[in-house]
Structure formats: C-alpha cells, structure tokens
Design a protein around this motif. Structure first.
Motif, PDB file in Angstrom:
ATOM      1  N   LYS A  93      22.035  34.549  -3.034  1.00  0.00           N
ATOM      2  CA  LYS A  93      21.069  36.030  -2.840  1.00  0.00           C
ATOM      3  C   LYS A  93      22.649  36.727  -2.477  1.00  0.00           C
ATOM      4  O   LYS A  93      22.425  37.723  -1.923  1.00  0.00           O
ATOM      5  CB  LYS A  93      19.872  36.152  -2.744  1.00  0.00           C
ATOM      6  CG  LYS A  93      18.633  35.225  -3.135  1.00  0.00           C
ATOM      7  CD  LYS A  93      18.045  34.772  -2.326  1.00  0.00           C
ATOM      8  CE  LYS A  93      16.404  34.130  -3.339  1.00  0.00           C
ATOM      9  NZ  LYS A  93      15.223  34.320  -2.944  1.00  0.00           N
ATOM     10  N   VAL A  94      23.455  36.136  -3.122  1.00  0.00           N
ATOM     11  CA  VAL A  94      24.157  37.254  -2.824  1.00  0.00           C
ATOM     12  C   VAL A  94      24.600  38.371  -3.657  1.00  0.00           C
ATOM     13  O   VAL A  94      24.697  37.918  -4.130  1.00  0.00           O
ATOM     14  CB  VAL A  94      25.584  36.596  -2.488  1.00  0.00           C
ATOM     15  CG1 VAL A  94      26.345  36.316  -3.640  1.00  0.00           C
ATOM     16  CG2 VAL A  94      26.717  37.771  -1.396  1.00  0.00           C
ATOM     17  N   VAL A 102      29.152  23.978  -9.732  1.00  0.00           N
ATOM     18  CA  VAL A 102      28.306  25.318  -9.076  1.00  0.00           C
ATOM     19  C   VAL A 102      27.024  25.667 -10.647  1.00  0.00           C
ATOM     20  O   VAL A 102      27.604  25.714 -11.620  1.00  0.00           O
ATOM     21  CB  VAL A 102      29.691  26.450  -9.067  1.00  0.00           C
ATOM     22  CG1 VAL A 102      28.767  27.626  -8.217  1.00  0.00           C
ATOM     23  CG2 VAL A 102      30.332  25.364  -8.244  1.00  0.00           C
ATOM     24  N   ASN A 103      25.867  25.869  -9.858  1.00  0.00           N
ATOM     25  CA  ASN A 103      25.472  26.718 -10.765  1.00  0.00           C
ATOM     26  C   ASN A 103      24.496  27.495 -10.188  1.00  0.00           C
ATOM     27  O   ASN A 103      24.645  27.749  -9.273  1.00  0.00           O
ATOM     28  CB  ASN A 103      23.797  25.137 -10.609  1.00  0.00           C
ATOM     29  CG  ASN A 103      23.289  26.569 -12.261  1.00  0.00           C
ATOM     30  OD1 ASN A 103      22.614  27.476 -12.689  1.00  0.00           O
ATOM     31  ND2 ASN A 103      21.274  25.503 -12.041  1.00  0.00           N
ATOM     32  N   VAL A 104      25.193  29.164 -11.250  1.00  0.00           N
ATOM     33  CA  VAL A 104      24.805  30.400 -10.692  1.00  0.00           C
ATOM     34  C   VAL A 104      23.617  30.780 -11.700  1.00  0.00           C
ATOM     35  O   VAL A 104      23.028  31.093 -12.581  1.00  0.00           O
ATOM     36  CB  VAL A 104      26.009  31.262 -11.433  1.00  0.00           C
ATOM     37  CG1 VAL A 104      26.075  32.416 -10.483  1.00  0.00           C
ATOM     38  CG2 VAL A 104      26.851  30.538 -10.023  1.00  0.00           C
ATOM     39  N   ASP A 126      22.936  34.228  -7.446  1.00  0.00           N
ATOM     40  CA  ASP A 126      22.270  32.999  -6.029  1.00  0.00           C
ATOM     41  C   ASP A 126      23.652  31.584  -7.166  1.00  0.00           C
ATOM     42  O   ASP A 126      23.238  31.172  -8.006  1.00  0.00           O
ATOM     43  CB  ASP A 126      20.950  32.344  -6.374  1.00  0.00           C
ATOM     44  CG  ASP A 126      20.849  31.309  -5.812  1.00  0.00           C
ATOM     45  OD1 ASP A 126      21.189  31.212  -4.486  1.00  0.00           O
ATOM     46  OD2 ASP A 126      19.717  30.021  -5.760  1.00  0.00           O
ATOM     47  N   PHE A 127      23.920  31.495  -6.071  1.00  0.00           N
ATOM     48  CA  PHE A 127      25.251  29.692  -6.618  1.00  0.00           C
ATOM     49  C   PHE A 127      24.355  28.881  -5.466  1.00  0.00           C
ATOM     50  O   PHE A 127      24.034  28.707  -4.394  1.00  0.00           O
ATOM     51  CB  PHE A 127      26.419  29.984  -5.906  1.00  0.00           C
ATOM     52  CG  PHE A 127      27.324  30.960  -6.453  1.00  0.00           C
ATOM     53  CD1 PHE A 127      28.049  30.981  -7.614  1.00  0.00           C
ATOM     54  CD2 PHE A 127      26.850  32.597  -6.041  1.00  0.00           C
ATOM     55  CE1 PHE A 127      28.580  32.179  -8.439  1.00  0.00           C
ATOM     56  CE2 PHE A 127      27.439  33.702  -6.859  1.00  0.00           C
ATOM     57  CZ  PHE A 127      28.706  33.740  -7.509  1.00  0.00           C
ATOM     58  N   LYS A 128      24.322  27.329  -6.625  1.00  0.00           N
ATOM     59  CA  LYS A 128      24.276  26.322  -5.592  1.00  0.00           C
ATOM     60  C   LYS A 128      25.182  25.652  -6.079  1.00  0.00           C
ATOM     61  O   LYS A 128      25.123  25.057  -7.295  1.00  0.00           O
ATOM     62  CB  LYS A 128      22.904  26.013  -6.245  1.00  0.00           C
ATOM     63  CG  LYS A 128      21.350  26.556  -6.186  1.00  0.00           C
ATOM     64  CD  LYS A 128      21.057  26.157  -6.491  1.00  0.00           C
ATOM     65  CE  LYS A 128      19.216  27.045  -6.389  1.00  0.00           C
ATOM     66  NZ  LYS A 128      18.639  27.353  -5.063  1.00  0.00           N
ATOM     67  N   PHE A 129      25.531  24.728  -4.806  1.00  0.00           N
ATOM     68  CA  PHE A 129      26.570  23.900  -5.736  1.00  0.00           C
ATOM     69  C   PHE A 129      26.179  22.020  -4.992  1.00  0.00           C
ATOM     70  O   PHE A 129      25.354  22.360  -4.856  1.00  0.00           O
ATOM     71  CB  PHE A 129      27.736  24.020  -3.879  1.00  0.00           C
ATOM     72  CG  PHE A 129      27.980  25.249  -3.810  1.00  0.00           C
ATOM     73  CD1 PHE A 129      30.161  25.676  -4.530  1.00  0.00           C
ATOM     74  CD2 PHE A 129      27.774  26.349  -3.578  1.00  0.00           C
ATOM     75  CE1 PHE A 129      29.690  26.802  -5.256  1.00  0.00           C
ATOM     76  CE2 PHE A 129      28.117  27.853  -3.363  1.00  0.00           C
ATOM     77  CZ  PHE A 129      29.252  27.964  -4.354  1.00  0.00           C
ATOM     78  N   SER A 130      26.930  21.818  -5.809  1.00  0.00           N
ATOM     79  CA  SER A 130      25.730  19.907  -5.707  1.00  0.00           C
ATOM     80  C   SER A 130      27.815  19.465  -5.827  1.00  0.00           C
ATOM     81  O   SER A 130      28.696  19.565  -6.485  1.00  0.00           O
ATOM     82  CB  SER A 130      25.939  20.046  -6.955  1.00  0.00           C
ATOM     83  OG  SER A 130      24.374  20.347  -6.939  1.00  0.00           O
ATOM     84  N   ARG A 131      27.867  17.712  -5.326  1.00  0.00           N
ATOM     85  CA  ARG A 131      29.439  17.277  -5.590  1.00  0.00           C
ATOM     86  C   ARG A 131      28.936  16.451  -7.039  1.00  0.00           C
ATOM     87  O   ARG A 131      27.832  16.019  -7.266  1.00  0.00           O
ATOM     88  CB  ARG A 131      28.623  16.166  -4.162  1.00  0.00           C
ATOM     89  CG  ARG A 131      28.768  17.234  -2.659  1.00  0.00           C
ATOM     90  CD  ARG A 131      28.912  15.992  -1.602  1.00  0.00           C
ATOM     91  NE  ARG A 131      30.016  16.833  -0.506  1.00  0.00           N
ATOM     92  CZ  ARG A 131      29.397  16.440   1.298  1.00  0.00           C
ATOM     93  NH1 ARG A 131      28.818  15.308   1.025  1.00  0.00           N
ATOM     94  NH2 ARG A 131      30.388  16.953   1.712  1.00  0.00           N
TER      95      ARG A 131
END
Length: 731
Positions: free
Chosen positions: A319-320, A354-356, A337-342
């Motif tokens: 939430k930047v 990356v899911n934005v 909102d950025f979500k990071f997954s390997r």
C-alpha cells in the motif's frame, strides 16, 4: 509457483547427447593430432640425432688427421688446443648419441629442449649396432691419445698413430652404417606421416558427415519446438491481456520480464515496462528510502536461506503511494499494493512473480475512517478532561492557548532579515510552543501535546541548521492552525457541557498569517546566580481563589504523570500554595513558571528509584512548592531532593556540543555555567522526549522572569537538592 523442468530436460536430452558426441569426435581428433604431432617431432629429432652422429664422426676423423699432420707443433698452441677440445667434445657427443638412439633415450637440443627418441625398427637397430661396434673400436684409442695429448713429458705419437689407423678402417664402415640408419629412420617417419594424414582425413570427413546429420535432424526438432513455444506464448498473451491486475516477473538484476499483463501499464502509468529496470520505474515516484529498502527486500527474496513468509512481512511496497511524475494531469497519485512470490526452478529460485493492485479507493476509505476515529478519540479525550477538570482551569487553558497562538502568529508577522533577528524569532516561538505544550500535557490533552511536539521537532531542527531564512518558518503555520482548531473544538465542547461556566474568551476564528519575519529578544544577566528582567505587558487575569485546592491537585497529578513516563516516583508538597494571595496579573506567569519548574525537577532533578536507593534516599522523591507574599513581591520556590546541578556535567556537555572547548569550559564559573543552562537550545538530557531535552524549559522561565521584571535565584548541592526561587514584583 513451480515450473516443469523435467519435461524440458527430456525434450533436449537427444540434442545434448548429440552435441556431446560431436564434441567428443572433435576432441578425439584433436587429441590424435596432438599425439601425432609429438610423434613426428620425435622422429624429426631422431633424424637430426643420426645426422649429428654422422657429422660428429666426420669431424673426429678430420681432427685426428689434422693432429697427425701437425704432430711436433707446440701442444699449448691455440690451434692444437682448439682441435683437442673439439675432438674431446665430439667423441663424448657420439658416445651419448649412439646410446640414446640405440635405447630410445632422452636427448637435449642446442636450445635446451628435451626429447625422448622413439624406438627404432630392426633394420635401423642393425645399422646403429654396426656403427656402434666400429665406434667402440675407435673411441678407446682416441681416449688413450687424449689422456696425455697435451703433456709434453709423455710421448703420444704411438697413441695418435694407432687412433689414425683405426679411424681409416672404421670411418668408412661407420659412415655406411649411419647413412643406412638415417635412410631407415626417414622412411619410417614418412610412413607414419602418411598413416597420420589418412586417419586425419577420415576423422574430418566423419565429423563433417555427423554435423550435416545433426543439423538436418535437429533443425526439424527446433521447428517443432518453436511452434509449441509460439502456441504457449499466444496463450500467455491472451491471459496477460485479460487479467485486471498487474503481473510481471523480476530477475536478479531487477529487470522486468518481456511478458506482463496489459493492465500493468495503466496501473503503473508507463507505456514501456518490458525489459526495464524495476528501480528505474519506481525512482522519483516513491521515496529514496523506500526504493533502497525495496532493493534489499528483493535481494532477500532471492536468498534461499530466508523464509518467504518471514520476509513478506517486511514488504516496503505494501500500500505504497506512487506519485505521478509524467506530467499527465489526469493521472493522480495512487496507492498500489505489490505482492512478491518466488518462482522455483526445481529447488532454485528462478524469478520473482510480482502482483500489483491499485488499492487507492480502499486506502482512502481507511484514511477517512482513521481520521474519523482519531477525531472521535480526540473528542472523547477532550470530554474526559472537561468532565474531570475544574471548568475554570479549562477556560484558563483555552484562553492561554489562544494567547500563545496569537503571540506566535504575531512573531511570525514581524519583519526581520538578519540572522540575529531570525534566531530571536525562533527562540520566542519555541518558548511559546513549549509553554503551550506544558499546559496541555498537564491536562493530559495528548492531541495538543502531539501537535506541539511535532512543531518543536521542526523548531529544534531549525535551531541546529545554522543559516535561517524567512521561508524556514512557513511549515509552522500548519501547526498553529491545527492547535487553533483543537482549541476551538474544546471550547465548543465546554460550552455545550458547561453552560454554567462558559469560556472567558470566544474561540478564535482569524486565520494564521502566511507572512513571516523576525523579532529579537534582549537578555541581561546579573551575578550571584540571579537573572533580572525588563518590563513587559501584564498577562491575562484569571481568578482561581476558589479553586486553589483543585490547583494543588492539578500540580500533583501533573508531576506524577511526568514521573510515570520517566520511570520515577515523586510526591509534591505545598503548605502555602492554597493560602497565598496572588495578584491577578501574576496568576498566569506563576502557573507557567511552576509547570516548567515541576517538569524540570522531575526530569532533571529526581533520580530513578534504583539510583536513589543506592545513595541511601527514599525511592520516592520529594518536590516542595511554596508561594509567599513578601509585601511588595510574590515569591515562588520549587525545591527537589534530587541529584542537584552537576556543573562538571554541564562543562562536558558544552564541550561535546562544540559551544566551548574543554579548556574554555573548565574556566567557566558556576554563574557562567548557570547562564548556559538557561540559554535556549541547551539541555543536559541526552535524548529529547515529550517532557524535556530540547533546552527550552529553563529558557521560558528566564524569559517570563524578565517579562515581569523579576529575579531568579538558583541554589544547589550536588547529590542533595536543587532550589529555584522566583521573585516577581506585585507592581
């Protein structure tokens, strides 16, 4: 998310094996070439060695004939010595060379390189044996002659004659044998070279044929693979064009993958993203601190020793706010909102998915709810204060707050351009803000305290920045507006609840001025630890005669609250506070000075319970507050049984802050040190907090005493007590 590496490995297994075989053929051919080159080199060395033996044999025979013809010449002559030396050298060379050729030994050429001679065939062996037999017949006679050839005391004519005669017999047979040996070795080397060339030609043909088969077979396979990849890419594109969230992959270099969702361009607000560096996309749109933290965060995601769930909680892009830097007025700042997954390849981290999502609406809703919740909490806090504090005290606080705000606003309006005037303006505003904060803190109005503390942080930063300008004071207008708004709110609430005791002044409605300038404050000091003040305007008169018990309770609660925050225990005693008859115009300054002295006593005077216990004191510190009428003056005395004033500590702090060198500080008297203690911006407290550490409290006391043309006396005993006595004239 995981890939399927096993399928890809099987698909390219044949290609890998074929390439390995191809490289193996090339490697075998190269190895054979290196081997044959070495063999040819050894054969060449063998031919050179046989020629060397033949040439050396000719030289030996020639030297023997030369010595025989020159017999009788001085053996020490250069000619005889040179021939003898050459004869000895060639004799040794023939012996060693024949042995090396016969046994396949190691020889060294004139350049120092060593070669191992190849084994010779039977014909060559017969020739070298024949040559060796003739040499064995000649070599002993040469050695017999050479033994005493340069000794004039021993006749050597017979030995030379025998050597010459044997050379006549052996030379022809040796030459024939060595010529035959050379021919045998050359023919053998030529035969081997032909065989090598034939094998190399066959190898090159086989490699070329294999390459053609390899290209034909695998070009067809690659076409099939490309067709499958094209179909898969088409499917991926259809997915990426359909989803309404931003999806993309990041590699270790933080570069965005070539495939990403179409929605990503709209969410990020950039036309081109594929292949771009992720930090370059974010640079200028988030803070540098968040940008650096993001880089470190992604590096940790690529660290296999770090748990993904653990590092996810440290995500700096949750939430930047992403600022609009494109100049497009239709594109506002948004919260993403950025979500990071390997993404794993087998057990290795291959990429970061990356899911934005654009969560602006949700964030704005949260902010609105939080603002409403804060306002509710603030009103509850104010209501609690109104219901638990005497209305007179509330009304006094409202009046004082508006007075402080009006004074600060007037200070900002006053013109000024020199550094002296700007510094004077800064000190004056600092005093008013600190006084306001002290009164709010005493009433537990944390909303006021928080705004005042934030303003003090900015003032403290200005105090330490050196050069000042009028624009530096601009941000203070926001804090003054906020304080004025809170003051009006508590006044309104007080009117609704306390109809019988309305505020003595109306809520202020005038806006804070945006024009800023400067004022100056003149300070005069007297000796004997006393500070004298010039005349000033009288403060507002508030009658609290009927509320003196509440006033004492107010001070006690105030002292206990500060002590609780500082981890200390105090009790406040006063026998005269409720009995003294204080003139109306001195009620306000005495209250302000009392608040600052009480805070100073708790923060700087009273020790922590453990320290007091170690020095034999009671864990609970005592503060005495006395107010007396001396006829023409009103005396305010505040005394604590704390640690006293540490003058050496003041010297150390002055030196540490760079105000004086240590040598200069050591020369300061106690009166000089007290003047520094009362100067603006100086505090012995290491770290500032809500209750002190900014060096303003004592400066306020000094300014108030001057304003009312009073006197200030300080008495202290290290480790025992500190007493402040304020004398304010009634007139």
């Amino acid at each position: 998310m995981a890939t399927t590496p096993n399928i890809d490995n099987k698909r390219y297994q044949g290609l890998i094996i074929s390439i390995a075989l191809f490289l193996s053929l090339i490697g075998a051919l190269l190895a054979f070439t290196f081997y044959t080159s070495s063999l040819l080199e050894r054969n060449t060395a063998l031919i050179d060695q046989t020629n060397k033996v033949a040439n050396s044999a000719q030289a030996v025979i020639k030297d023997l004939f030369d010595l025989d013809a020159s017999y009788g010449e001085d053996t020490n002559s250069p000619h005889i010595q040179r021939v003898l030396e050459r004869l000895e050298k060639n004799t040794a060379s023939i012996t060693s060379s024949i042995a090396a050729i016969e046994q396949g030994g190691t020889i060294t050429d004139t350049e120092g390189r060593s070669y191992t001679l190849p084994k010779i065939d039977s014909d060559a062996q017969a020739n070298i044996t024949a040559a060796n037999e003739q040499w064995k017949a000649l070599e002993p006679k040469i050695q017999t002659y050479l033994k005493d050839a340069d000794n004039i005391m021993v006749p050597s004519a017979d030995a030379l004659t025998q050597a010459v005669e044997q050379a006549k017999t052996s030379s022809l047979l040796m030459n024939d044998s060595l010529d035959n040996l050379t021919d045998d070795v050359f023919n053998s080397a030529e035969s081997e070279a032909s065989t090598i060339r034939l094998i190399q030609a066959i190898g090159v043909f086989a490699i070329f044929a294999y390459f053609l088969i390899f290209v034909f077979f695998f070009v067809r396979r690659l076409r099939e693979t490309d067709a499958e990849a094209l179909a898969a890419r088409r499917e991926t594109q259809e997915i990426m064009e359909t989803v309404n969230t931003g999806l993309f992959l990041l590699d270790k270099d933080l570069r965005i993958g070539q495939q990403h969702s179409r929605a990503l361009n709209d969410i990020i607000g950039a036309d081109r993203l594929a292949g771009e560096n992720f930090t370059n996309v974010l640079r200028g749109r988030i803070s540098d601190k968040d940008l650096k933290t993001t880089q470190q965060f992604i590096e940790q995601l690529y660290n296999p020793r770090v748990k993904e769930k653990l590092v996810d909680s440290l995500n700096p892009l949750h939430k930047v706010m992403l600022h609009n830097t494109s100049g497009n007025k239709g594109l506002n700042d948004r919260f993403l909102d950025f979500k990071f997954s390997r993404v794993y390849d087998d057990k290795n981290i291959a990429r970061i998915l990356v899911n934005v999502n654009d969560v602006s609406d949700a964030v704005y809703l949260e902010q609105r709810l939080e603002k409403e919740r804060t306002e509710n909490d603030m009103q509850i806090e104010m209501l609690t204060t109104i219901l638990n504090v005497n209305p007179k005290i509330i009304n006094e606080f409202i009046a004082n707050t508006q007075t402080h705000i009006e004074k600060m606003n007037n200070i900002l309006k006053n013109p000024g351009s020199s550094q002296y005037e700007l510094e004077g303006k800064l000190k004056a505003i600092y005093r008013e803000m600190h006084s306001l904060k002290g009164e709010a803190s005493a009433l537990k109005l944390h909303s006021f305290t928080k705004i005042a503390s934030d303003a003090e942080d900015k003032l403290h930063a200005l105090q330490n920045q050196g050069q000042l300008s009028g624009n530096d004071f601009l941000p203070l207008a926001v804090h003054l507006d906020d304080l004025l708004s809170l003051s009006n709110t508590i006044a309104t609430l007080g009117e609704r609840i306390n109809r019988s005791a309305p505020p003595s002044v109306k809520p202020a409605t005038a806006p804070i001025s945006d024009s800023f300038a400067k004022t100056s404050i003149t300070e005069n000091h007297k000796s004997n630890h006393t500070i004298s003040n010039i005349n000033a305007d009288h403060g507002q008169s508030i009658d609290l005669d009927d509320e003196k018990d509440d006033q004492l309770s107010f001070y006690k609660e105030f002292a206990k609250d500060i002590a609780a925050r500082q981890g200390k225990q105090v009790q406040l005693k006063s026998d005269t506070l409720t009995q003294a008859d204080i003139p109306d115009h001195l009620v306000k300054p005495i209250k302000e000075i009392s608040i600052q002295l009480l805070r100073n006593a708790v923060v700087h005077g009273i020790e922590a319970p453990s320290v007091r216990h170690s020095t034999g004191k009671d864990a609970v510190g005592t503060i005495d507050v006395e107010v007396k009428d001396s006829g023409s003056d009103v005396l305010l005395m505040v005394q604590d049984d704390g640690q006293g004033i540490d003058y050496d500590g003041i010297r150390t702090k002055l030196s540490k802050e760079g105000r004086f060198s240590m040598e200069e500080a050591n020369q300061l008297s106690q009166n000089d040190l007290l003047k520094q203690l009362f100067s603006s911006g100086f505090s012995t407290k290491e770290h500032a907090d809500e209750d002190g550490g900014r060096g303003v409290g004592l400066d306020i006391i000094k300014a108030k005493v001057k304003e009312y043309n009073g006197k200030l006396n300080v008495n202290s005993e290290l480790g025992q007590m500190t007493r402040f006595v304020i004398t304010l004239p009634k007139a």
